[in-house]
Scaffold this active site. Structure first.
Site, PDB file in Angstrom:
ATOM      1  N   ASP A  33      12.174   5.115 -34.708  1.00 37.16           N
ATOM      2  CA  ASP A  33      13.097   4.386 -35.592  1.00 37.16           C
ATOM      3  C   ASP A  33      14.496   5.006 -35.505  1.00 37.16           C
ATOM      4  OD1 ASP A  33      13.580   2.532 -38.045  1.00 37.16           O
ATOM      5  OD2 ASP A  33      14.213   4.509 -38.743  1.00 37.16           O
ATOM      6  N   GLY A  40      20.366   2.610 -44.311  1.00 39.49           N
ATOM      7  CA  GLY A  40      20.051   1.939 -45.578  1.00 39.49           C
ATOM      8  C   GLY A  40      21.306   1.436 -46.275  1.00 39.49           C
ATOM      9  N   GLY A  90       8.049   2.688 -50.143  1.00 36.97           N
ATOM     10  CA  GLY A  90       8.698   1.592 -49.398  1.00 36.97           C
ATOM     11  C   GLY A  90       9.703   2.077 -48.368  1.00 36.97           C
ATOM     12  N   VAL A 130      12.666  -5.203 -48.361  1.00 37.39           N
ATOM     13  CA  VAL A 130      14.113  -5.449 -48.297  1.00 37.39           C
ATOM     14  C   VAL A 130      14.443  -6.861 -48.786  1.00 37.39           C
ATOM     15  CG1 VAL A 130      16.142  -5.523 -46.793  1.00 37.39           C
ATOM     16  CG2 VAL A 130      14.367  -3.802 -46.398  1.00 37.39           C
ATOM     17  N   GLU A 139      24.606  -4.345 -41.136  1.00 38.66           N
ATOM     18  CA  GLU A 139      24.848  -3.089 -41.875  1.00 38.66           C
ATOM     19  C   GLU A 139      23.541  -2.433 -42.329  1.00 38.66           C
ATOM     20  OE1 GLU A 139      28.199  -1.575 -42.870  1.00 38.66           O
ATOM     21  OE2 GLU A 139      26.561  -0.136 -42.652  1.00 38.66           O
ATOM     22  N   LYS A 145      18.039   3.348 -34.132  1.00 40.19           N
ATOM     23  CA  LYS A 145      19.306   3.397 -34.887  1.00 40.19           C
ATOM     24  C   LYS A 145      20.408   4.047 -34.055  1.00 40.19           C
ATOM     25  CE  LYS A 145      17.022   3.406 -39.389  1.00 40.19           C
ATOM     26  NZ  LYS A 145      16.257   4.228 -40.329  1.00 40.19           N
TER      27      LYS A 145
HETATM   28  P1  NAP Z   1       8.020  -5.611 -45.184  1.00 39.66           P
HETATM   29  O1  NAP Z   1       8.013  -5.100 -46.564  1.00 39.66           O
HETATM   30  O2  NAP Z   1       6.818  -5.395 -44.322  1.00 39.66           O
HETATM   31  O3  NAP Z   1       8.374  -7.174 -45.247  1.00 39.66           O
HETATM   32  C1  NAP Z   1       8.282  -8.015 -44.135  1.00 39.66           C
HETATM   33  C2  NAP Z   1       8.375  -9.453 -44.607  1.00 39.66           C
HETATM   34  O4  NAP Z   1       8.382 -10.309 -43.466  1.00 39.66           O
HETATM   35  C3  NAP Z   1       7.198  -9.895 -45.475  1.00 39.66           C
HETATM   36  O5  NAP Z   1       7.658 -10.782 -46.473  1.00 39.66           O
HETATM   37  C4  NAP Z   1       6.278 -10.637 -44.500  1.00 39.66           C
HETATM   38  O6  NAP Z   1       5.548 -11.687 -45.132  1.00 39.66           O
HETATM   39  C5  NAP Z   1       7.306 -11.240 -43.553  1.00 39.66           C
HETATM   40  N1  NAP Z   1       6.804 -11.400 -42.185  1.00 39.66           N
HETATM   41  C6  NAP Z   1       6.556 -10.430 -41.278  1.00 39.66           C
HETATM   42  N2  NAP Z   1       6.135 -10.964 -40.116  1.00 39.66           N
HETATM   43  C7  NAP Z   1       6.139 -12.290 -40.297  1.00 39.66           C
HETATM   44  C8  NAP Z   1       5.790 -13.402 -39.465  1.00 39.66           C
HETATM   45  N3  NAP Z   1       5.378 -13.222 -38.202  1.00 39.66           N
HETATM   46  N4  NAP Z   1       5.920 -14.642 -39.976  1.00 39.66           N
HETATM   47  C9  NAP Z   1       6.344 -14.835 -41.238  1.00 39.66           C
HETATM   48  N5  NAP Z   1       6.685 -13.838 -42.082  1.00 39.66           N
HETATM   49  C10 NAP Z   1       6.573 -12.585 -41.603  1.00 39.66           C
HETATM   50  O7  NAP Z   1       9.246  -4.979 -44.353  1.00 39.66           O
HETATM   51  P2  NAP Z   1      10.598  -4.348 -44.929  1.00 39.66           P
HETATM   52  O8  NAP Z   1      10.363  -2.924 -45.275  1.00 39.66           O
HETATM   53  O9  NAP Z   1      11.198  -5.258 -45.930  1.00 39.66           O
HETATM   54  O10 NAP Z   1      11.484  -4.332 -43.605  1.00 39.66           O
HETATM   55  C11 NAP Z   1      12.084  -5.507 -43.114  1.00 39.66           C
HETATM   56  C12 NAP Z   1      13.102  -5.151 -42.044  1.00 39.66           C
HETATM   57  O11 NAP Z   1      14.110  -4.329 -42.618  1.00 39.66           O
HETATM   58  C13 NAP Z   1      12.540  -4.360 -40.868  1.00 39.66           C
HETATM   59  O12 NAP Z   1      13.236  -4.698 -39.691  1.00 39.66           O
HETATM   60  C14 NAP Z   1      12.847  -2.925 -41.251  1.00 39.66           C
HETATM   61  O13 NAP Z   1      12.934  -2.086 -40.131  1.00 39.66           O
HETATM   62  C15 NAP Z   1      14.193  -3.105 -41.904  1.00 39.66           C
HETATM   63  N6  NAP Z   1      14.572  -2.068 -42.847  1.00 39.66           N
HETATM   64  C16 NAP Z   1      13.691  -1.640 -43.794  1.00 39.66           C
HETATM   65  C17 NAP Z   1      14.105  -0.666 -44.695  1.00 39.66           C
HETATM   66  C18 NAP Z   1      13.170  -0.149 -45.760  1.00 39.66           C
HETATM   67  O14 NAP Z   1      13.544   0.830 -46.426  1.00 39.66           O
HETATM   68  N7  NAP Z   1      12.013  -0.751 -45.970  1.00 39.66           N
HETATM   69  C19 NAP Z   1      15.406  -0.155 -44.628  1.00 39.66           C
HETATM   70  C20 NAP Z   1      16.278  -0.633 -43.642  1.00 39.66           C
HETATM   71  C21 NAP Z   1      15.860  -1.592 -42.758  1.00 39.66           C
HETATM   72  P3  NAP Z   1       4.474 -11.376 -46.311  1.00 39.66           P
HETATM   73  O15 NAP Z   1       5.273 -10.886 -47.476  1.00 39.66           O
HETATM   74  O16 NAP Z   1       3.820 -12.678 -46.575  1.00 39.66           O
HETATM   75  O17 NAP Z   1       3.557 -10.320 -45.740  1.00 39.66           O
HETATM   76  N1  HSE Z   2      11.735   3.434 -42.168  1.00 36.47           N
HETATM   77  C1  HSE Z   2      13.125   3.605 -42.256  1.00 36.47           C
HETATM   78  C2  HSE Z   2      13.431   5.011 -42.751  1.00 36.47           C
HETATM   79  C3  HSE Z   2      13.728   2.589 -43.191  1.00 36.47           C
HETATM   80  O1  HSE Z   2      12.520   5.691 -43.219  1.00 36.47           O
HETATM   81  O2  HSE Z   2      14.569   5.429 -42.659  1.00 36.47           O
HETATM   82  C4  HSE Z   2      15.239   2.604 -43.184  1.00 36.47           C
HETATM   83  O3  HSE Z   2      15.742   2.093 -41.988  1.00 36.47           O
END
Ligand code: NAP
Ligand code: HSE
Length: 441
Positions: free
Chosen positions: A201, A134, A187, A14, A129, A205
């Site tokens: 999850d 998403g 992703g 994200v 949001e 939500k």
């Molecule tokens: P991700 O790809 O695993 O990215 C997490 C990021 O946070 C990485 O850059 C990681 O560093 C950093 N990080 C994690 N723990 C850390 C710590 N203790 N100290 C410093 N840096 C740390 O996760 P994501 O998919 O982007 O999701 C991020 C958030 O958005 C979550 O809350 C998730 O539920 C939410 N979300 C995700 C999606 C989706 O489709 N992926 C959709 C809606 C909401 P490194 O890069 O160095 O590993």
């Molecule tokens: N892991 C979540 C999903 C990301 O699959 O919907 C979006 O919040």
């Protein structure tokens, strides 16, 4: 003021999308906010990791103080995930007067009321949001567009991974584990995909949606939560015979004295809009007392859709900060304690599947156990079995509306019988008695 400066906590799926949108659309964002929006510092775990888009090494840090103690940063964007240390960092940022944007539904479900109260006391904005749906603007819709209405119920496909997995199994015959791997590679899945497929999850939500829809402050453990792990390919075939599709739904209903909050695989009629929301698409059906029904649909996970929501929040809080009118987004969320009704008291129709030894009298015994529990059968088919006494057969049925607790008691009895080959399976069917008039307005 020259520019609004933001600090990022996390730059993964994200966060990378957020960096890209802030760069690609810098001019239009500056026009909307009134000043440019600049990325200051970015907290990550591994500064050596290759990142797309690239960030200057000088922006990356592994020390959270470089973000939290930097007085030149106006807004902190939390896209790191998890509850700890995200909760600590967000609280510290609020205490130092920074506005917060987060996509972290787990954090909001477990600590939302505490964080909202803290942000309100400090007079800063908290926007989220990206936490639900998403790229779908469902939070904004509930908070702003439906501010004059009250919500009686909502039901939605809010986990893209579950919807993707169910779609790939049903449409392409993929094995469950292969479909989950695909969702991870794209992703969509959480760092721990059991949060997705186990329904947690979606439950997080639903807690967030309940805050906005019903003004409810509820512990996330109160949400009845079931995942998709036990659904077999044959279930997709059986439910299709009855004219349904299986969707993993989050359902909230205002019963007046209590609210229903439940997450589980649900049968929806195949000719409805929500039954045809496939792949990573999410959809949330909202029923407003004045508005009536409303359906929002779009891509519910992935880097760019989620980044669209996060950057929309950045624009809102940056604009408020620039114009000196902070705190309205936080003040719009008013919470009160609400009782969550027991799943045993929920009333709906059911799909039931019994794997049994095909012997004379078994069907009568199943019907009797259901009847004794006040559960009335609507339709029934038997698949398998045969002339050989005791061959395996699936008896599959739908029921009329029944109390969840009554169905549970009947299934427990049947599951212990000598004719059951395995524990009975059940899925709930969407619908039920109308939600009663709610209190929240
Ligand atoms: P991700 O790809 O695993 O990215 C997490 C990021 O946070 C990485 O850059 C990681 O560093 C950093 N990080 C994690 N723990 C850390 C710590 N203790 N100290 C410093 N840096 C740390 O996760 P994501 O998919 O982007 O999701 C991020 C958030 O958005 C979550 O809350 C998730 O539920 C939410 N979300 C995700 C999606 C989706 O489709 N992926 C959709 C809606 C909401 P490194 O890069 O160095 O590993
Ligand atoms: N892991 C979540 C999903 C990301 O699959 O919907 C979006 O919040």
């Amino acid at each position: 003021m020259s520019a609004i400066r933001i600090g990022l906590l996390g730059c993964g799926t994200v966060g990378g999308g957020v960096v890209r949108l802030l760069r690609d659309n810098a001019d239009s964002i500056a026009t909307r906010v009134g000043v440019p929006v600049e990325i200051g510092r970015v907290l990550v775990r591994d500064p050596e990791k290759e990142r797309v888009p690239e960030l200057p090494k000088s922006a990356l840090t592994i020390d959270e103080k470089d973000v939290l103690d930097d007085a030149s940063l106006d807004v902190v964007v939390e896209v790191m995930g998890g509850v700890d240390p995200a909760r600590k960092y967000v609280c510290q940022a609020i205490d130092s007067g920074k506005s917060i944007v987060t996509a972290n539904k787990m954090l909001l479900a477990l600590a939302g009321p505490e964080i909202i109260a803290r942000a309100a006391a400090k007079g800063v904005d908290l926007a989220f949001e990206g936490a639900v749906g998403g790229g779908i603007p469902v939070i904004r819709t509930l908070r702003e567009s439906l501010a004059s209405d009250s919500i009686t119920e909502l039901s939605g496909i809010v986990n893209g991974t579950c919807n993707y997995v169910l779609t790939r199994m049903r449409q392409n015959g993929l094995a469950y584990s292969d479909a989950v791997k695909e969702a991870q590679a794209l992703g969509y899945a959480e760092a721990d995909p059991t949060l997705d497929v186990g329904g947690h999850d979606a439950a997080h939500k639903l807690v967030v949606l309940a805050m906005l829809a019903f003004g409810a402050k509820v512990a996330h453990e109160k949400v009845h939560t079931e995942g998709i792990e036990k659904i077999e390919s044959s279930d997709h075939d059986f439910v299709a015979r009855f004219g349904y599709a299986v969707k993993h739904l989050a359902i909230g209903r205002d019963r007046g004295d209590s609210i229903e909050l439940r997450v589980h695989p649900t049968l929806v009629p195949r000719d409805t809009a929500i039954a045809n929301v496939n792949g990573v698409l999410n959809a949330i059906a909202i029923e407003g007392r004045a508005l009536g029904p409303c359906l929002l649909s779009g891509r519910g996970a992935g880097d760019m859709p989620t980044a669209v929501s996060v950057v929309a929040d950045i624009v809102d809080v940056a604009r408020a900060r620039h114009s000196g009118k902070q705190g309205n987004l936080t003040r719009a969320v008013r919470l009160q304690d609400r009782t969550v009704c027991s799943i045993d008291d929920v009333e709906c129709a059911h799909y039931l599947r019994f794997r049994v030894f095909d012997r004379p009298g078994v069907l009568a015994k199943i019907a009797a156990a259901l009847g004794d529990a006040n559960v009335s059968i609507e339709q029934m088919v038997q698949v398998g079995g045969g002339d050989a006494q005791g061959a395996a057969a699936d008896i599959v049925m739908t029921t009329h509306i029944a109390k969840d607790g009554d169905v549970r008691r009947a299934l427990e009895k049947i599951g212990k019988s000598d004719y059951a080959m395995s524990a009975p399976r059940r899925m709930r069917i969407l619908g039920g008695p109308p939600a009663t008039r709610g209190r929240h307005s």
